[in-house]
Design an enzyme around this catalytic site. Sequence first.
Site, PDB file in Angstrom:
ATOM      1  N   GLY A  48       0.789  -1.224   0.000  1.00  0.00           N
ATOM      2  CA  GLY A  48       0.000   0.000   0.000  1.00  0.00           C
ATOM      3  C   GLY A  48       0.819   1.270   0.000  1.00  0.00           C
ATOM      4  N   ASN A  79      -3.360   6.104  -5.336  1.00  0.00           N
ATOM      5  CA  ASN A  79      -3.687   4.920  -6.127  1.00  0.00           C
ATOM      6  C   ASN A  79      -4.695   4.118  -5.311  1.00  0.00           C
ATOM      7  OD1 ASN A  79      -3.682   2.284  -7.215  1.00  0.00           O
ATOM      8  ND2 ASN A  79      -1.650   2.595  -8.094  1.00  0.00           N
ATOM      9  N   SER A 138      -4.187   0.288  -4.866  1.00  0.00           N
ATOM     10  CA  SER A 138      -3.061  -0.004  -3.980  1.00  0.00           C
ATOM     11  C   SER A 138      -3.469   0.161  -2.524  1.00  0.00           C
ATOM     12  CB  SER A 138      -1.888   0.916  -4.321  1.00  0.00           C
ATOM     13  OG  SER A 138      -0.843   0.791  -3.371  1.00  0.00           O
ATOM     14  N   ARG A 169       9.249   4.347  -5.596  1.00  0.00           N
ATOM     15  CA  ARG A 169       9.581   4.375  -7.017  1.00  0.00           C
ATOM     16  C   ARG A 169      10.779   5.268  -7.311  1.00  0.00           C
ATOM     17  NH1 ARG A 169       5.046   3.253 -11.228  1.00  0.00           N
ATOM     18  NH2 ARG A 169       6.921   2.221 -11.949  1.00  0.00           N
ATOM     19  N   GLU A 190       6.779  11.223 -14.415  1.00  0.00           N
ATOM     20  CA  GLU A 190       6.372   9.824 -14.285  1.00  0.00           C
ATOM     21  C   GLU A 190       6.263   9.124 -15.632  1.00  0.00           C
ATOM     22  OE1 GLU A 190       4.204   8.553 -11.100  1.00  0.00           O
ATOM     23  OE2 GLU A 190       5.395   9.891  -9.841  1.00  0.00           O
ATOM     24  N   ARG A 201       1.465  14.135  -9.791  1.00  0.00           N
ATOM     25  CA  ARG A 201       2.793  13.532  -9.926  1.00  0.00           C
ATOM     26  C   ARG A 201       3.590  14.047 -11.120  1.00  0.00           C
ATOM     27  NH1 ARG A 201       1.850   7.147  -8.404  1.00  0.00           N
ATOM     28  NH2 ARG A 201       0.511   7.493  -6.599  1.00  0.00           N
ATOM     29  N   HIS A 208      -2.378   8.892 -12.827  1.00  0.00           N
ATOM     30  CA  HIS A 208      -1.690   9.155 -14.092  1.00  0.00           C
ATOM     31  C   HIS A 208      -2.746   9.410 -15.167  1.00  0.00           C
ATOM     32  CE1 HIS A 208       1.719   6.485 -12.406  1.00  0.00           C
ATOM     33  NE2 HIS A 208       2.117   7.741 -12.352  1.00  0.00           N
ATOM     34  N   CYS A 229      -0.352   0.052 -18.010  1.00  0.00           N
ATOM     35  CA  CYS A 229       0.707   0.327 -17.029  1.00  0.00           C
ATOM     36  C   CYS A 229       1.894  -0.604 -17.228  1.00  0.00           C
ATOM     37  CB  CYS A 229       0.174   0.158 -15.609  1.00  0.00           C
ATOM     38  SG  CYS A 229      -0.864   1.512 -15.026  1.00  0.00           S
TER      39      CYS A 229
END
Length: 420
Positions: A19, A24, A27, A128, A162, A194, A230, A347
């Site tokens: 998580g 997201n 997630s 990330r 991203e 992002r 995104h 993705c």
Amino acid sequence: MLTEINFDGIVGPSHNYAGLSLGNLASARNFGKVSHPRAAALQGLAKMRANLERGLAQGFLLPQRRPDAAWLERLGTTTAHASATLRANALSASSMWAANAATVSPGPDTQDGRCHLTVANLVTMPHRSHEWTETLAQLRIAFADAAHFAVHAPIPAPFGDEGAANHMRLCARHDAPGIEVFVYGVAGGPFPARQHREASEAVARIHGLDPARTVFARQSDAAIAAGAFHNDVVAVANERVLFTHELAFADRDALYAELRAKLPEIEIVEVPADAVSLEDAIASYLFNAQLVTLPSGEAALVLPGEARDTPAVWRWLERHVAGNGPIRHLFVHDLRESMANGGGPACLRLRVVADPATIDPRFMATAQKLGRIEALVGQLWPESIAVKDLSDPALWNTCLTARSALCAVLELPELDRLPF
């Protein structure tokens, strides 16, 4: 001959549900559940195999070394002594979502005629933010032919980038000059934006794009607030088709007018909010489908099973295909493990328009090569991982051993040796 190649990320052996990705929704919703890395990798490989069988060019990127001990060392700790949060960040398998690996501008769009790739910095999310070093190494091996490619290091922080998940390309054909659309967000809602406009503008300059054929579009606050972390969660483009939700962009009318002026043959397929809500679009990952051109010249969507399982989404898709719209085929795949961590079919892949003969063949998929990968995954990838397992040294060793074996099978020992 220039063609579009989809480079899918192979799901790594440390795939888990910690998580870590704020904004997201999938997630966050599945935090703490038991993941199934073996099934996840096999689902992704099955999608690659199916796309090969459809006549599409297919490549792959390898999972990164996890746990990332070098990253922890730079933070003054080790895998054994790190906090649970840092350890989870060091074990994330999020590089599987190759749409965030880089932004790609094909040769027909660039000043020097080469395909340019700028590795994403992913600075907004700690798990990330340390991917870029190994991504850069992989891309510089795969696209080492300097006559055809230029691979660039990331845009410096603090400007968040991203990658291709916030970038679209529209064109008459993949090998023709295109219109490149960079989508950015603005902070201020419940979730972070992002992609910064400054990062997108820097990528466009580095790639040598023609300003007259470059567009910067703001993502709508409503889309970000609804969980579209995104742009590719609410819009996707392929050749002359833009497939988008009505609420994807802050000023859609101005964007559509600009795109029509630059590419008169564009076909904008807009899904109305009263037919498919943002919530249903994001939960089903309707727009995170792969929008591809089949060898027949027809457009197709490669969709997750969740799209078929969401009644409003499937009704709209069936009506579109039954009509005279540009999307003619629907292909559904089980990608539940990736979807549960917030990533759909699009993705998992990075689109590169290039001549396959100019790419290191070790990164190009064949049915036989996919078979070898599947056998290795079935043998060495963990069957399941619970969040509590992330503190188990046996799991760390399993993940490192599995990745080393994959490097060996694919004859990429240099990726196993590099000191990231």
